[in-house]
Design an enzyme around this catalytic site. Structure first.
Site, PDB file in Angstrom:
ATOM      1  CE1 TYR A 157      36.431  -9.307  43.865  1.00 42.59           C
ATOM      2  CE2 TYR A 157      36.906 -11.398  42.778  1.00 42.59           C
ATOM      3  CZ  TYR A 157      36.545 -10.685  43.914  1.00 42.59           C
ATOM      4  OH  TYR A 157      36.298 -11.361  45.084  1.00 42.59           O
ATOM      5  CE  LYS A 161      38.581  -8.711  46.748  1.00 44.59           C
ATOM      6  NZ  LYS A 161      38.364  -8.429  48.162  1.00 44.59           N
TER       7      LYS A 161
HETATM    8  N1  LIG Z   1      30.929 -13.760  47.523  1.00 38.03           N
HETATM    9  C1  LIG Z   1      31.966 -14.475  47.107  1.00 38.03           C
HETATM   10  O1  LIG Z   1      31.828 -15.498  46.425  1.00 38.03           O
HETATM   11  C2  LIG Z   1      33.371 -14.066  47.460  1.00 38.03           C
HETATM   12  C3  LIG Z   1      34.427 -14.922  47.108  1.00 38.03           C
HETATM   13  C4  LIG Z   1      35.727 -14.536  47.423  1.00 38.03           C
HETATM   14  C5  LIG Z   1      35.965 -13.337  48.060  1.00 38.03           C
HETATM   15  N2  LIG Z   1      34.914 -12.525  48.380  1.00 38.03           N
HETATM   16  C6  LIG Z   1      35.220 -11.244  49.014  1.00 38.03           C
HETATM   17  O2  LIG Z   1      34.436 -11.066  50.166  1.00 38.03           O
HETATM   18  C7  LIG Z   1      34.156  -9.666  50.342  1.00 38.03           C
HETATM   19  C8  LIG Z   1      32.671  -9.437  50.492  1.00 38.03           C
HETATM   20  O3  LIG Z   1      32.006  -9.977  49.367  1.00 38.03           O
HETATM   21  P1  LIG Z   1      30.425 -10.040  49.268  1.00 38.03           P
HETATM   22  O4  LIG Z   1      30.090 -11.232  48.476  1.00 38.03           O
HETATM   23  O5  LIG Z   1      29.829  -9.858  50.606  1.00 38.03           O
HETATM   24  O6  LIG Z   1      30.170  -8.755  48.333  1.00 38.03           O
HETATM   25  P2  LIG Z   1      29.074  -7.584  48.415  1.00 38.03           P
HETATM   26  O7  LIG Z   1      29.008  -6.993  47.056  1.00 38.03           O
HETATM   27  O8  LIG Z   1      27.825  -8.095  49.018  1.00 38.03           O
HETATM   28  O9  LIG Z   1      29.774  -6.572  49.434  1.00 38.03           O
HETATM   29  C9  LIG Z   1      30.677  -5.597  49.045  1.00 38.03           C
HETATM   30  C10 LIG Z   1      30.288  -4.300  49.708  1.00 38.03           C
HETATM   31  O10 LIG Z   1      31.254  -3.285  49.376  1.00 38.03           O
HETATM   32  C11 LIG Z   1      30.533  -2.086  49.172  1.00 38.03           C
HETATM   33  N3  LIG Z   1      31.289  -1.144  48.337  1.00 38.03           N
HETATM   34  C12 LIG Z   1      31.472  -1.174  46.998  1.00 38.03           C
HETATM   35  N4  LIG Z   1      32.133  -0.095  46.582  1.00 38.03           N
HETATM   36  C13 LIG Z   1      32.396   0.645  47.695  1.00 38.03           C
HETATM   37  C14 LIG Z   1      33.029   1.902  47.889  1.00 38.03           C
HETATM   38  N5  LIG Z   1      33.520   2.617  46.857  1.00 38.03           N
HETATM   39  N6  LIG Z   1      33.119   2.389  49.137  1.00 38.03           N
HETATM   40  C15 LIG Z   1      32.599   1.691  50.195  1.00 38.03           C
HETATM   41  N7  LIG Z   1      31.981   0.500  50.054  1.00 38.03           N
HETATM   42  C16 LIG Z   1      31.872  -0.016  48.811  1.00 38.03           C
HETATM   43  C17 LIG Z   1      29.261  -2.547  48.473  1.00 38.03           C
HETATM   44  O11 LIG Z   1      28.253  -1.554  48.469  1.00 38.03           O
HETATM   45  C18 LIG Z   1      28.917  -3.789  49.269  1.00 38.03           C
HETATM   46  O12 LIG Z   1      28.113  -3.493  50.384  1.00 38.03           O
HETATM   47  C19 LIG Z   1      34.763  -8.974  49.132  1.00 38.03           C
HETATM   48  O13 LIG Z   1      36.032  -8.491  49.453  1.00 38.03           O
HETATM   49  C20 LIG Z   1      34.867 -10.083  48.118  1.00 38.03           C
HETATM   50  O14 LIG Z   1      35.870  -9.842  47.155  1.00 38.03           O
HETATM   51  C21 LIG Z   1      33.627 -12.852  48.105  1.00 38.03           C
END
Ligand SMILES: NC(=O)c1ccc[n+]([C@@H]2O[C@H](COP(=O)([O-])OP(=O)(O)OC[C@H]3O[C@@H](n4cnc5c(N)ncnc54)[C@H](O)[C@@H]3O)[C@@H](O)[C@H]2O)c1
Length: 265
Positions: A157, A161
Site C-alpha cells: 500500500y 501511494k
Molecule cells: N483511513 C486512514 O487512516 C487513511 C490514512 C491515510 C490515507 N488514507 C487515504 O484516504 C483514502 C480513503 O480512505 P478510507 O479510510 O476512507 O478507505 P475506505 O476503504 O473506506 O475507502 C476506499 C474506497 O475505495 C473503494 N475501492 C477499492 N477498490 C476499488 C476499485 N477497484 N475501484 C473503485 N473503487 C474501489 C472501496 O470500495 C472503498 O469504498 C484512501 O486513499 C486512503 O489511502 C486513509
C-alpha cells in the site's frame, strides 16, 4: 461542515466514494454547490451512498467502476462527461489496503495494490485530462498518505501511494501550462471502516495511536475533507504540485521519543 457555494457549477468526480473519506468529500463538495459523480466498485455502497447524498438535495450520480480495469474507467468517465457535460475536478481517493510485510506479500496482493491505488489513478487522470486541457482549467487531487513519507508498515500500500505522490508532481508540472492543478493530500490515521480488521485485532488501536499525534487524537473524514474542499476551490488557484499534510502533527517529529530523550517522559 460550513456550506458556502464556492464549488457551484463544478463537476467533481470522487473515486472510492461509497464510504469513508471519499463519501465525506462527495458530501462536502455537493454541499458547496458541486455536481458530484461518485465512482465505486462495491455496488451496495455505491447505491446506498448515492441515494443518501441525493436525499440531501445534491446533484449526484453513481458509476459502478472497477478502477483496475481500463475499459471500466474509459467507459464510465466518458459517461460522466456525457451526463454532466464535463469533468472540472477529480479526486483520486480509492485504494485497497493490505497490512502484510514484504516477505508475506504475495505477488497477487502486490500487483492488486498497485493496480487499484496507482494504476487506477493513472487511468482516471488520463481520462479526465483532455477535457480539462481543452477548457484550460482543471483540478486533480490525489489522496496520498503519511505512509508514503515515512515507514509505518502496510508495505505494498505504502509503495503504491508513494507512486501516487510522484504522479501528482508529474501532472502538475507537465499540465500546469494547460491550466491543470494537481496536489496530494496526505492524511495521517483517520478513523474509518478501512481500519475495521485492525480494530477487531486491537480494539484500543486509535486510543493507543494518540500518543504519536501532537494534537492528541486521530483524524476524522471531515478533517481531510476540509483540506480537499479548499484545494478544489478557486481560492487555491496558485497551488499545484504540493503535498498537503493533514496529520495532527504526526510527521513533524517523533512525539513519544523526544520526551524520553530529554527525560521528561
Ligand atoms: N483511513 C486512514 O487512516 C487513511 C490514512 C491515510 C490515507 N488514507 C487515504 O484516504 C483514502 C480513503 O480512505 P478510507 O479510510 O476512507 O478507505 P475506505 O476503504 O473506506 O475507502 C476506499 C474506497 O475505495 C473503494 N475501492 C477499492 N477498490 C476499488 C476499485 N477497484 N475501484 C473503485 N473503487 C474501489 C472501496 O470500495 C472503498 O469504498 C484512501 O486513499 C486512503 O489511502 C486513509
Amino acid at each position: 461542515m460550513e456550506a458556502n457555494q464556492e464549488l457551484a457549477g463544478k463537476v467533481v468526480v470522487v473515486t472510492g466514494a461509497g464510504r469513508g473519506i471519499g463519501k465525506q468529500i462527495a458530501i462536502g463538495a455537493g454541499l458547496r454547490g458541486a455536481k458530484v459523480a461518485l465512482v465505486e466498485v462495491i455496488e451496495e455502497n455505491l447505491e446506498a451512498t448515492t441515494k443518501e447524498i441525493a436525499a440531501m438535495g445534491i446533484n449526484i450520480k453513481g458509476y459502478l467502476t472497477d478502477l483496475s480495469k481500463e475499459s471500466d474507467v474509459v467507459n464510465n468517465f466518458a459517461k460522466i462527461e456525457k451526463d454532466f457535460g464535463q469533468i472540472d475536478c477529480l479526486v483520486n481517493n480509492a485504494m485497497i489496503h493490505d497490512s502484510q510485510d514484504l516477505i508475506s506479500t504475495s505477488l497477487e496482493v502486490w500487483n492488486r495494490s498497485l493496480a487499484v491505488t496507482l494504476t487506477g489513478s493513472f487511468l482516471t487522470i488520463r481520462a479526465s485530462l483532455p477535457g480539462m486541457i481543452k477548457r484550460k482549467k482543471g483540478c486533480i487531487i490525489n489522496i496520498g498518505t503519511v505512509n508514503a513519507k515515512t515507514m509505518i508498515g502496510s508495505d505494498a500500500y505504502s509503495v503504491a501511494k508513494a507512486g501516487l505522490h510522484a504522479l501528482t508532481r508529474t501532472v502538475a508540472v507537465r499540465y500546469g501550462p494547460d491550466g491543470v492543478r494537481c496536489t496530494t493530500v496526505v492524511p495521517g490515521t483517520i478513523a474509518t471502516d478501512a481500519w475495521q480488521e485492525r480494530v477487531d485485532r486491537n480494539p484500543q488501536i486509535f486510543e493507543k495511536l494518540k500518543s504519536w499525534y501532537p494534537l492528541g487524537r486521530v483524524g476524522t473524514p471531515i478533517d481531510v475533507t476540509e483540506a480537499v474542499l479548499f484545494l478544489l476551490s478557486d481560492k487555491a488557484q496558485w497551488i499545484s504540485g504540493s503535498e498537503f499534510v493533514v496529520d495532527g502533527g504526526l510527521l513533524a517529529g517523533l512525539a513519544p521519543m523526544y520526551k524520553m530523550v530529554e527525560g521528561s517522559d
